[in-house]
Design a protein around this motif. Structure first.
Motif, PDB file in Angstrom:
ATOM      1  N   SER A 320       0.835  -1.201   0.000  1.00 19.69           N
ATOM      2  CA  SER A 320       0.000   0.000   0.000  1.00 19.69           C
ATOM      3  C   SER A 320       0.866   1.246   0.000  1.00 19.69           C
ATOM      4  O   SER A 320       2.074   1.212   0.248  1.00 19.69           O
ATOM      5  N   SER A 321       0.232   2.380  -0.258  1.00 18.42           N
ATOM      6  CA  SER A 321       0.948   3.667  -0.320  1.00 18.42           C
ATOM      7  C   SER A 321       1.113   4.308   1.050  1.00 18.42           C
ATOM      8  O   SER A 321       1.655   5.411   1.151  1.00 18.42           O
ATOM      9  N   LEU A 322       0.652   3.634   2.093  1.00 15.80           N
ATOM     10  CA  LEU A 322       0.763   4.190   3.437  1.00 15.80           C
ATOM     11  C   LEU A 322       2.209   4.169   3.907  1.00 15.80           C
ATOM     12  O   LEU A 322       3.018   3.348   3.464  1.00 15.80           O
ATOM     13  N   SER A 323       2.534   5.056   4.808  1.00 18.77           N
ATOM     14  CA  SER A 323       3.871   5.079   5.384  1.00 18.77           C
ATOM     15  C   SER A 323       4.064   3.842   6.254  1.00 18.77           C
ATOM     16  O   SER A 323       3.109   3.174   6.656  1.00 18.77           O
ATOM     17  N   GLN A 324       5.336   3.541   6.583  1.00 17.61           N
ATOM     18  CA  GLN A 324       5.616   2.351   7.375  1.00 17.61           C
ATOM     19  C   GLN A 324       4.990   2.445   8.765  1.00 17.61           C
ATOM     20  O   GLN A 324       4.468   1.456   9.293  1.00 17.61           O
ATOM     21  N   GLU A 325       5.014   3.632   9.353  1.00 23.09           N
ATOM     22  CA  GLU A 325       4.417   3.796  10.679  1.00 23.09           C
ATOM     23  C   GLU A 325       2.912   3.552  10.634  1.00 23.09           C
ATOM     24  O   GLU A 325       2.340   2.900  11.521  1.00 23.09           O
ATOM     25  N   THR A 326       2.262   4.060   9.583  1.00 22.77           N
ATOM     26  CA  THR A 326       0.822   3.856   9.439  1.00 22.77           C
ATOM     27  C   THR A 326       0.504   2.389   9.211  1.00 22.77           C
ATOM     28  O   THR A 326      -0.486   1.864   9.746  1.00 22.77           O
ATOM     29  N   GLN A 327       1.333   1.714   8.416  1.00 21.62           N
ATOM     30  CA  GLN A 327       1.134   0.284   8.193  1.00 21.62           C
ATOM     31  C   GLN A 327       1.226  -0.499   9.503  1.00 21.62           C
ATOM     32  O   GLN A 327       0.423  -1.407   9.762  1.00 21.62           O
ATOM     33  N   ILE A 328       2.195  -0.139  10.319  1.00 25.38           N
ATOM     34  CA  ILE A 328       2.372  -0.843  11.597  1.00 25.38           C
ATOM     35  C   ILE A 328       1.165  -0.652  12.494  1.00 25.38           C
ATOM     36  O   ILE A 328       0.605  -1.617  13.036  1.00 25.38           O
ATOM     37  N   PHE A 329       0.723   0.615  12.652  1.00 26.89           N
ATOM     38  CA  PHE A 329      -0.404   0.881  13.547  1.00 26.89           C
ATOM     39  C   PHE A 329      -1.700   0.288  12.994  1.00 26.89           C
ATOM     40  O   PHE A 329      -2.540  -0.206  13.762  1.00 26.89           O
ATOM     41  N   ALA A 330      -1.868   0.306  11.671  1.00 30.93           N
ATOM     42  CA  ALA A 330      -3.071  -0.306  11.089  1.00 30.93           C
ATOM     43  C   ALA A 330      -3.074  -1.814  11.313  1.00 30.93           C
ATOM     44  O   ALA A 330      -4.107  -2.404  11.650  1.00 30.93           O
ATOM     45  N   SER A 331      -1.923  -2.450  11.135  1.00 34.18           N
ATOM     46  CA  SER A 331      -1.828  -3.896  11.349  1.00 34.18           C
ATOM     47  C   SER A 331      -2.092  -4.253  12.801  1.00 34.18           C
ATOM     48  O   SER A 331      -2.806  -5.218  13.104  1.00 34.18           O
ATOM     49  N   VAL A 332      -1.504  -3.489  13.710  1.00 36.75           N
ATOM     50  CA  VAL A 332      -1.716  -3.742  15.135  1.00 36.75           C
ATOM     51  C   VAL A 332      -3.194  -3.607  15.485  1.00 36.75           C
ATOM     52  O   VAL A 332      -3.753  -4.441  16.224  1.00 36.75           O
ATOM     53  N   ALA A 333      -3.853  -2.570  14.966  1.00 37.70           N
ATOM     54  CA  ALA A 333      -5.274  -2.352  15.271  1.00 37.70           C
ATOM     55  C   ALA A 333      -6.122  -3.510  14.755  1.00 37.70           C
ATOM     56  O   ALA A 333      -7.009  -4.021  15.462  1.00 37.70           O
ATOM     57  N   ILE A 334      -5.859  -3.954  13.525  1.00 34.25           N
ATOM     58  CA  ILE A 334      -6.649  -5.052  12.939  1.00 34.25           C
ATOM     59  C   ILE A 334      -6.447  -6.346  13.712  1.00 34.25           C
ATOM     60  O   ILE A 334      -7.407  -7.056  14.044  1.00 34.25           O
ATOM     61  N   LEU A 335      -5.192  -6.666  14.022  1.00 29.47           N
ATOM     62  CA  LEU A 335      -4.902  -7.923  14.702  1.00 29.47           C
ATOM     63  C   LEU A 335      -5.413  -7.918  16.139  1.00 29.47           C
ATOM     64  O   LEU A 335      -5.916  -8.932  16.637  1.00 29.47           O
ATOM     65  N   LEU A 336      -5.270  -6.780  16.818  1.00 26.87           N
ATOM     66  CA  LEU A 336      -5.803  -6.692  18.179  1.00 26.87           C
ATOM     67  C   LEU A 336      -7.320  -6.857  18.188  1.00 26.87           C
ATOM     68  O   LEU A 336      -7.883  -7.537  19.060  1.00 26.87           O
TER      69      LEU A 336
END
Length: 453
Positions: A320-336
């Motif tokens: 995706s075009s999201l920044s690495q920090e955004t990817q990390i926080f989005a992944s954490v939110a989805i998995l949590l």
């Protein structure tokens, strides 16, 4: 190759239900044929660089590997449930030798290493099958292992058993374990990709998998052999839930140099669940008198299918075009959210079931557990323990003989020995003893071997 694994599991699951005489058996010959053809095509790819040969080789080797998985599950299931679970733990510990082999030889000899490991796997599998088939012939004892689980095929289920294993009933029995496996299967690759986006070298990946296998085998060995407890998929998820949540919460704040530890947590969780899943399938097949091929193919397909879904999700996030920090926080939110949702479903379902119903939903048959405890206390043999279990579950002499593939006279002989060892004089006294043990366990007594957690 992973897609081929999942597809083959699906074929054997559907085949075991619809065409039991054709696919409800140990697929050793299929494993030999598929792996041999796949290795030949892989050699052709290295010589010609034709992409079509590589794709065909991956499909055939993946299907052959799945057949080997099913074969090993049958080998592990010979004998009693306890013996099968112990073999799986020991086999998981020994499997690290294969990864150590890849680690030592390195990536320069990948084709030779894969071919050699495939050949050794087939040789060991053949030797194990032959040993189990010949064991009853070498012993005149009536409780031979082959009478328990025939090596050539599982018994075809009757009309009553087919009705009991409808998709709706299977969803009720296996819904909770499936939810846990799906969540962990998705978490593992996403967590690994987000924590460590750079692909690992072959040696590093082998070391990671080797460590996860070793740690999983050690933990299960301690639970089983030292603490004298058994476990289920659901209980493992409940125990690992805080660890997974902690890893997800720490991910955004861990330095890049230490994120390999977060990746290891995901790999370890998936490995542990894979081993426990194999152990639990043997218990579930025995408990509900279902085909082992059907049960294991279902859970194996879901385990590796969910991992494939997680890899696709990780690929979408990283591209995706999201920044690495955004990817990390989005992944954490989805998995949590996913982890917590599964935990909420487990808790809600647990509130609506009490007593023995809750035990059956989590994969524990209280009658079976009570029979196992009494068998250990009174020194019953493996076959006598199984006859006791069937009698308590309502089997008469003819049906028990048919279930165990032995004669009715042999069942009666086992019953006489059971009466003598337990100092009882009728079937009703046995049932009363088992019910008394179940009641004492429900009131909080600690059995010799209980569920972990």
């Amino acid at each position: 190759m992973q897609l081929s694994n999942v597809g083959t599991f699906l074929v054997y699951f559907l085949g075991a239900r619809r065409l039991p005489r054709l696919l409800n058996r140990v697929p050793f010959l299929e494993a030999i044929l598929l792996i041999s053809c796949g290795m030949i095509l892989l050699l052709g790819f290295f010589l010609s660089s034709a992409l079509g040969l590589l794709v065909a080789a991956a499909v055939l080797v993946g299907a052959g590997t799945t057949c080997c998985f099913i074969c090993w599950e049958h080998v592990f299931s010979f004998g009693t449930v306890c013996e099968g679970q112990q073999r799986i733990i020991a086999g998981s510990a020994l499997s690290i030798l294969a990864f150590a082999f890849l680690f030592v030889l390195g990536s320069d000899t990948t084709l030779f290493t894969v071919a050699l490991l495939a050949f050794l796997n087939l040789v060991l599998l053949y030797a194990s099958l032959v040993l189990e088939r010949r064991r009853p012939a070498a012993s005149a004892a009536p409780d031979g292992i082959a009478e328990d689980f025939p090596s050539h095929a599982d018994p075809s289920p009757g009309e009553a058993e087919r009705a009991c294993t409808s998709l709706r009933v299977m969803a009720q029995r296996f819904g909770k374990p499936i939810l846990c496996i799906v969540m962990v299967g998705i978490i593992s690759p996403v967590l690994g990709n987000v924590a460590y986006p750079e692909p690992l070298a072959l040696e590093e990946n082998c070391l990671l998998v080797l460590s996860a296998n070793l740690l999983s085998a050690c933990i299960l060995g301690v639970i089983w052999f030292v603490l004298r407890k058994s476990t289920t998929v659901v209980r493992v998820y409940v125990i690992l839930f805080p660890l997974l949540v902690t890893a997800l919460l720490l991910l955004p704040f861990v330095a890049d140099a230490f994120r390999i530890a977060i990746m290891f947590v995901g790999s370890f969780a998936f490995t542990l669940f894979s081993i426990v899943m194999m152990m639990w399938c043997i218990t579930a097949a025995r408990q509900w008198q279902m085909s082992l091929t059907e049960v294991y193919a279902l859970f194996g397909g879901i385990t590796y299918g969910s991992r494939l879904v997680g890899q696709c999700l990780a690929s979408v996030i990283s591209s995706s075009s999201l920044s690495q920090e955004t990817q990390i926080f989005a992944s954490v939110a989805i998995l949590l959210y996913g982890c917590s949702l599964v935990m909420f479903v487990l808790a809600r379902r647990g509130e609506t079931r009490t007593g023995s119903a809750a035990a059956v939903a989590s994969g524990v048959d209280v009658l079976h557990e009570a029979c196992r405890q009494l068998s250990q206390e009174h020194g019953l043999s493996a076959r006598q323990s199984e006859v006791l279990d069937l009698l308590v579950h309502g089997y008469d002499v003819p049906s028990a003989a048919k279930k165990l593939f032995i004669s009715e006279n042999t069942v009666r002989t086992h019953m006489k020995k059971i009466y003598a060892l337990m100092d009882v004089h009728s079937k009703q006294e046995i049932i009363d003893a088992v019910n008394a043990r179940c009641s004492s366990d429900a009131q909080g007594s600690q059995p010799p071997r209980e569920s972990a957690g």
